[in-house]
Design a protein around this motif. Structure first.
Motif, PDB file in Angstrom:
ATOM      1  N   LEU A   3       0.823  -1.211   0.000  1.00 53.55           N
ATOM      2  CA  LEU A   3       0.000   0.000   0.000  1.00 53.55           C
ATOM      3  C   LEU A   3       0.854   1.256   0.000  1.00 53.55           C
ATOM      4  O   LEU A   3       0.390   2.323  -0.421  1.00 53.55           O
TER       5      LEU A   3
ATOM      6  N   VAL B 108       1.834   3.305   2.399  1.00 52.14           N
ATOM      7  CA  VAL B 108       0.948   4.254   3.085  1.00 52.14           C
ATOM      8  C   VAL B 108       1.566   5.648   3.230  1.00 52.14           C
ATOM      9  O   VAL B 108       2.668   5.803   3.749  1.00 52.14           O
TER      10      VAL B 108
ATOM     11  N   TYR C  76      -7.366   5.953   2.811  1.00 50.52           N
ATOM     12  CA  TYR C  76      -7.233   4.508   2.635  1.00 50.52           C
ATOM     13  C   TYR C  76      -8.531   3.787   2.969  1.00 50.52           C
ATOM     14  O   TYR C  76      -9.270   4.186   3.884  1.00 50.52           O
TER      15      TYR C  76
ATOM     16  N   ILE D 201      -2.753  -0.092   9.064  1.00 50.96           N
ATOM     17  CA  ILE D 201      -2.832   1.090   8.212  1.00 50.96           C
ATOM     18  C   ILE D 201      -2.962   2.347   9.067  1.00 50.96           C
ATOM     19  O   ILE D 201      -2.257   3.344   8.865  1.00 50.96           O
TER      20      ILE D 201
ATOM     21  N   LEU E  19      -9.046   6.824   7.210  1.00 47.70           N
ATOM     22  CA  LEU E  19      -9.245   5.391   6.950  1.00 47.70           C
ATOM     23  C   LEU E  19     -10.717   5.051   7.042  1.00 47.70           C
ATOM     24  O   LEU E  19     -11.401   5.442   7.994  1.00 47.70           O
TER      25      LEU E  19
ATOM     26  N   ASP F  12      -5.974   6.780  -2.015  1.00 48.21           N
ATOM     27  CA  ASP F  12      -4.544   6.481  -2.155  1.00 48.21           C
ATOM     28  C   ASP F  12      -4.228   4.995  -1.991  1.00 48.21           C
ATOM     29  O   ASP F  12      -3.191   4.529  -2.466  1.00 48.21           O
ATOM     30  N   GLY F  13      -5.090   4.287  -1.301  1.00 53.08           N
ATOM     31  CA  GLY F  13      -4.848   2.863  -1.124  1.00 53.08           C
ATOM     32  C   GLY F  13      -6.128   2.126  -0.796  1.00 53.08           C
ATOM     33  O   GLY F  13      -6.976   2.627  -0.042  1.00 53.08           O
TER      34      GLY F  13
END
Length: 321
Positions: A22, A24, A30, A44, A54, A103-104
């Motif tokens: 990922l 991060v 995310y 994460i 998140l 972004d992930g």
């Protein structure tokens, strides 16, 4: 609960590899779409900073409660939110301004340890319980409901497709005969029927009910259809440079993921003998590696359920779908 207690509820697979994949960013957005017991989500969240966000989503409300408890115990300046949703509801719950800025994204397609080990959930062929198998207890149809009505020919097809079961015909015939006498509504009943249907040597190769239970679970939860929806939706939410990580445990799922990532990387539909592309479809990113990552021997020793896990990564950026 401590981290050890949470991992006892469900031990996530390939955690280190997932976080590395990922890549991060402290201030990134995310999504963990299969939050489960919160193992990956916690890893994460620990990487995020003040402006990091998140979303931890799952279709199982019981899992989300555990996940929320785990995340609430992490000291962080980032923000998080739990979301009760399946893949087919994605990305409806994202804010409009978040589309194209993820972004992930993580999707771990495995079943949680708690779901498998809890006899009340009906996933296990080792412990007796109601023949349920719903990841979301709020949905209507159970495994028992499916077995009570499915035609024999469709059951054979289901066992072959989702379970890759070589004895599908024998098992389906035995199930149909058994249900004519009484409704099959317990996991132990089904496991016994399957065991009695296969040749003796098959019973020496591990529990013969494993593939039947896998196939039924995938049918009950519409796992193939849910994954197809997710793979179609992912490109529209990712940022430039954003990464999607998918962990699969079944050859059919891994094939779907691999093919989707290949389409994202090489979408051109022109005949190979065309000198130039005329369809206009351009790559929207690239696979970080053509081969999936798998668990180390050490992880498999600690967590046997990691032995069939395959992690694939795609980085978005450039071109349009």
């Amino acid at each position: 609960m401590t981290s050890v207690d949470f991992n006892a509820w469900h031990m996530p697979v390939l955690t280190v590899e997932t976080i590395d994949a990922l890549s991060v960013k402290p201030d990134g957005l995310y999504l963990d779409l299969t939050a489960g017991g919160g193992g990956h989500s916690a890893a994460i969240l620990e990487k995020l900073g003040k402006n990091g966000r998140l979303y931890a989503a799952d279709r199982d409300p019981e899992a989300l409660k555990i996940c929320d408890a785990r995340l609430s115990g992490i000291e962080t300046s980032a923000t998080y939110k739990t979301v009760h949703a399946s893949f087919s509801e994605f990305p409806d719950w994202l804010q409009q301004e978040e589309l194209g800025h993820v972004d992930g994204l993580l999707a771990d397609l495995g079943v949680s340890s708690h779901q498998l080990d809890s006899s009340a959930r009906g996933f296990s062929y080792l412990n007796d319980g109601p023949l349920d198998m719903r990841m979301n207890p709020e949905q209507s149809s159970t495994a028992a409901d499916i077995l009570s009505a499915i035609p024999e020919s469709e059951l054979v097809a289901l066992l072959r497709l989702y379970g890759e079961e070589r004895y599908a015909t024998l098992i389906a015939r035995a199930i149909i005969r058994a249900r004519e006498k009484k409704t099959i509504n317990r996991t132990a009943e089904l496991a016994q029927i399957v065991s009695g249907a296969v040749p003796p040597h098959a019973r020496r190769e591990g529990n013969p009910a494993r593939k039947t239970f896998q196939a039924l679970r995938m049918a009950v939860n519409g796992e193939q259809q849910e994954l197809a929806h997710l793979l179609h939706a992912i490109p529209d939410v990712m940022s430039q440079g954003g990464r999607a990580v998918v962990i699969s445990f079944h050859s059919l799922e891994d094939r779907m993921v691999k093919q989707a990532m290949r389409r994202w990387q090489s979408p051109c539909e022109c005949p190979r003998d065309f000198p130039t592309c005329v369809c206009g479809k351009q790559p929207i990113g690239h696979q970080v590696s053509s081969k999936p990552q798998v668990a180390t021997d050490e992880e498999i020793q600690d967590n046997r359920r990691a032995r069939s896990a395959k992690l694939r990564v795609f980085e978005f950026g450039g071109g349009v779908a």
